[in-house]
Design an enzyme around this catalytic site. Structure first.
Site, mmCIF file in Angstrom:
data_model
loop_
_atom_site.group_PDB
_atom_site.id
_atom_site.type_symbol
_atom_site.label_atom_id
_atom_site.label_comp_id
_atom_site.label_asym_id
_atom_site.label_seq_id
_atom_site.Cartn_x
_atom_site.Cartn_y
_atom_site.Cartn_z
ATOM 1 C CG ASP A 478 35.959 -29.090 10.701
ATOM 2 O OD1 ASP A 478 35.836 -30.296 10.955
ATOM 3 O OD2 ASP A 478 35.124 -28.232 11.047
ATOM 4 C CG ASP A 548 30.903 -30.389 16.126
ATOM 5 O OD1 ASP A 548 31.968 -29.841 16.431
ATOM 6 O OD2 ASP A 548 30.468 -30.427 14.953
HETATM 7 C C1 DGJ Z 1 32.517 -28.719 12.454
HETATM 8 C C2 DGJ Z 1 33.346 -28.413 13.674
HETATM 9 O O1 DGJ Z 1 33.395 -29.492 14.518
HETATM 10 C C3 DGJ Z 1 32.771 -27.174 14.345
HETATM 11 O O2 DGJ Z 1 33.487 -26.915 15.526
HETATM 12 C C4 DGJ Z 1 32.864 -26.020 13.393
HETATM 13 O O3 DGJ Z 1 34.204 -25.730 13.117
HETATM 14 C C5 DGJ Z 1 32.109 -26.355 12.105
HETATM 15 N N1 DGJ Z 1 32.554 -27.592 11.545
HETATM 16 C C6 DGJ Z 1 32.269 -25.263 11.096
HETATM 17 O O4 DGJ Z 1 31.710 -25.577 9.894
#
Ligand code: DGJ
Length: 740
Positions: A478, A548
């Site tokens: 991430d 997301d």
């Molecule tokens: C952003 C990601 O897109 C989410 O799926 C998740 O992993 C969060 N970060 C966790 O902090």
């Protein structure tokens, strides 16, 4: 594939699917002649009608008669301060502070295959699959060499470009702008595509008419970002999904970028693509070279679907690498929206038990398992287990999950550091910052300085140990903030303009090391969703979390837009809970399942709270997906109706021999007494016969007459899959008419 006709001083890159013609003037300028439809032999030369037009357009020194100006002629790579007033491909500042740069032909070579780009991700090909032309241009007074590198693929209408700048003088000079490619067209009868967006609303596709002046699509955020994607396409006015000419340009890079689209006063077009010149100044010492990232051009005479299918083939076979390149991707469960930071061993194992029952194959532990991380204010950088949550450690948890018959995967965000972390206490200077200057926080975190070897070595060691000790077969990588206050204390004052690009050279080096050391791991690229879902990251990580935003209605758009270039196997989607955590919308389970099943599917579900009927529905959805995933992930994908323009979204998947397929139909809002919607299915074989849902008929009928798609289900946010199956030929006795 690549010819140089000496008498015509003409280069012709061709493969029966695309032709790209350039010619040299007698004084060495490299002109762009034709880019697009395949032409077997390009016999003419000097086809451009007039090399001088209008006053106020100076002629270069080699044309004292004033019969030629760089200001209007289509060229390969515009330079600066010598009379081409359109946006340039490169800009330098020489030791005397001046900038004029003229590039003239010096030499060229044609080589089989495709050379690697120094330290950068790029498409790859062997000697049978591609041929490369390297044209060396020179500005002799400036001791500057620029290599223009073109690769044409044998079986695809694809030409990639990159540029290498070399200083062969005895003094350093400054590169202020180093783009990868420029494309000139002698008309401007185009629309263009852009993909603006934001967090949870990535790639919101727009088609706009080209206008006079310069329009710039860019990112200055230190990442390709969610706000604009490094892609554009030029389309003829009549071009649609199925027919008409289109030229796609995609930039294989994950940092700051710029795409300049210029329509000049003579209705001509220039498209320039490269690293953004914001936050970019690069000092090139004597005998040093600088290589720019790659631009992938795809030409299609068959509309946007034609373009996308070429990008899909190219990226699937010549960009994605490693063991997972063509492997069916596992159905995963991710605990993020189920638990957020609030979990312990017991709750994770209970979730894993339930996940196994519904047919999940891979358990992914998301954020919150390390340091003292109970919210997003701490611990990034401390990649050791949070013992309060998982007292027996991660290897133990991984073993227990594997003992249940699931693979184990983990979330990391290696490029970041929290101020409240052990790592920050030890290394308060390891992040990107300007000394003694207030620093901005994004999600309470700072960005580690990937241009530093010590930072990269630390990350390699700590991650290698983490991956090895836990035996993970999946990693979600991430990246949750954009950059500010660019500065790196190890670089000289002059080199501070290099940090943004050095960051990506560093990141790519680390990713190459880690992915080579752990070929067993399926890496998933994420940046708060699709904030860095670009071809650069796709070279290292075969799949990406597209957004997301897991709302099924909004996802139709996001997945539709990603399919413009990314193969379906690279696009990850998950079935989440309702009300949706991003939009609060309540959509039917079937639609969430169908939309996620149109990509690389996983689930984010509170399984412990489900009734047995709900568990059965999830299990059924997963089992259906597993039966169809080869077709979905690796079949031919066709967009049929855009949710950006309609109340519906329709796309289809077809296997290689056009025997079996799937047709996804999604409705946004139900209208009373809705008009019927008949859709033509161009992806079928006209000579075959098919059963599609409850209908059967010839491929030709379905292709030319079509199929009614909106009569079988009703309601807002509803969707379904029609299964397409080849059947034996339907021979019907002709019925006699009344007079027969
Ligand atoms: C952003 C990601 O897109 C989410 O799926 C998740 O992993 C969060 N970060 C966790 O902090």
């Amino acid at each position: 594939m690549i010819d140089y006709l000496v008498d015509k001083r003409q280069f012709h890159l061709h493969n029966g699917k695309i032709s790209y013609v350039m010619e040299l003037t007698t004084d060495g300028f490299l002109l762009q002649v034709h880019n697009g439809a395949p032409i077997k032999q390009f016999t003419r030369r000097d086809v451009y009608p007039k090399y001088i037009r209008s006053s106020f357009n100076p002629s270069p020194a080699s044309r004292p008669k004033g019969d030629f100006t760089l200001a209007v002629i289509p060229q390969e790579f515009g330079t600066y301060d010598v009379g081409d007033y359109r946006v340039s491909g490169i800009e330098m500042t020489y030791p005397d502070g001046t900038q004029a740069t003229t590039l003239k032909y010096y030499a060229h070579e044609i080589i089989p295959g495709k050379p690697k780009l120094a330290g950068l991700p790029a498409t790859y090909a062997n000697e049978e699959e591609a041929e490369t032309l390297i044209i060396t241009m020179m500005d002799a007074p400036r001791m500057l060499k620029v290599q223009l590198i073109y690769t044409i693929f044998a079986d695809l209408p694809v030409i990639t470009r990159s540029t290498v700048i070399e200083n062969f003088g005895s003094e350093s000079f400054m590169i202020n702008k180093a783009y990868s490619a420029g494309y000139d067209f002698d008309d401007a009868d185009f629309d263009y595509l852009q993909l603006p967006g934001s967090w949870a609303a990535e790639k919101q596709l727009e088609r706009l008419p080209l206008r006079k002046g310069v329009h710039k699509l860019d990112s200055r955020r230190g990442a390709s970002g969610s706000f604009m994607h490094p892609f554009t396409a030029l389309l003829r006015k009549e071009t649609n999904e199925f027919s008409g000419e289109v030229w796609g340009f995609h930039f294989v890079y994950s940092g700051n970028f710029a795409i300049e689209l210029e329509e000049d006063s003579f209705n001509q077009t220039r498209v320039n693509i490269g690293i953004s010149s914001d936050h970019f100044n690069w000092e090139l010492a004597p005998y040093e070279t600088f290589q720019t990232p790659e631009v992938v051009e795809v030409y299609s005479p068959d509309g946007l679907n034609g373009m996308s299918q070429v990008y899909h083939q190219l990226y699937q076979h010549h960009l994605v690498r490693g063991r997972h390149q063509l492997a069916e991707r596992p159905v995963l469960i991710n605990n993020w929206e189920t638990t957020y930071f609030d979990f312990d061993e017991e709750s994770l194992l209970a979730l894993a038990d339930d996940a196994k029952k519904v047919g999940v194959e891979l358990f992914v532990l998301d954020d919150g398992w390390f340091g003292n991380r109970n919210d997003d204010t701490t611990s990034l950088g401390d990649w050791f287990v949070n013992e309060k949550k998982l007292p027996k450690g991660l290897p133990d948890l991984a073993d227990k999950i594997r003992a249940k018959g699931l693979e184990f995967g983990i979330w990391v965000e290696p490029e970041m550091i929290s101020r409240r972390s052990e790592l920050y206490k030890e290394h308060p200077d390891w992040h990107i910052h300007v000394d003694r200057y207030p620093e901005s926080l994004g999600r309470n975190q700072l960005v580690l300085d990937m241009s530093r070897q010590d930072v990269r070595d630390y990350l390699y060691n700590v991650l290698d140990e983490l991956f090895t000790s836990t035996g993970v077969t999946y990693v979600k990588w991430d990246f949750n903030r954009n950059m500010t206050e660019w500065g790196s204390p190890l670089l000289t004052a002059k080199a501070q303009g290099e940090v943004a690009h050095r960051y990506y050279l560093g990141l790519y080096e680390l990713l190459e090391r880690l992915t080579s050391a752990h070929p067993e791991i399926l890496f998933e690229n994420c940046s708060g969703g699709g904030g860095r879902f670009d071809p650069g990251m796709t070279y290292y990580m075969p799949q990406s979390w597209a957004s997301d935003n897991t709302d099924a209605v909004e996802r139709m758009k996001i997945q539709y837009a990603n399919s413009l270039f990314f193969p379906i196997s690279t696009i990850c989607a998950q079935v989440s809970e309702v009300p949706n955590h991003q939009t609060a919308r309540v959509t039917p389970f079937a639609t969430r399942m169908n939309v996620a099943s149109s990509a690389n599917m996983g689930i984010m579900q509170r399984l412990g709270e489900k009734t047995s009927e709900e568990m059965a529905a999830i299990a059924e959805g997963i089992s259906w997906y597993k039966k169809n995933r080869k077709l979905i992930q690796y079949g031919t994908f066709t967009r049929l109706l855009s949710p950006f323009e309609n109340n519906y979204c329709i796309w289809g998947f077809m296997d290689g021999d056009q025997s079996n397929g799937l047709l996804f139909f999604g409705r946004i809002l139900q209208h009373a007494d809705e008009p019927f919607l008949r859709i033509k299915l161009p992806m079928l074989d006209p000579h075959k016969f098919y059963q599609i849902g409850n209908y059967h008929g010839s491929g030709e009928e379905f292709m030319k007459y079509g199929l009614y798609v909106n009569t079988e289900i009703h309601g807002d946010f509803t969707s379904m899959f029609f299964e397409i199956k080849e059947i034996p030929a339907v021979t019907e006795e002709p019925t006699l008419d009344y007079f027969g």
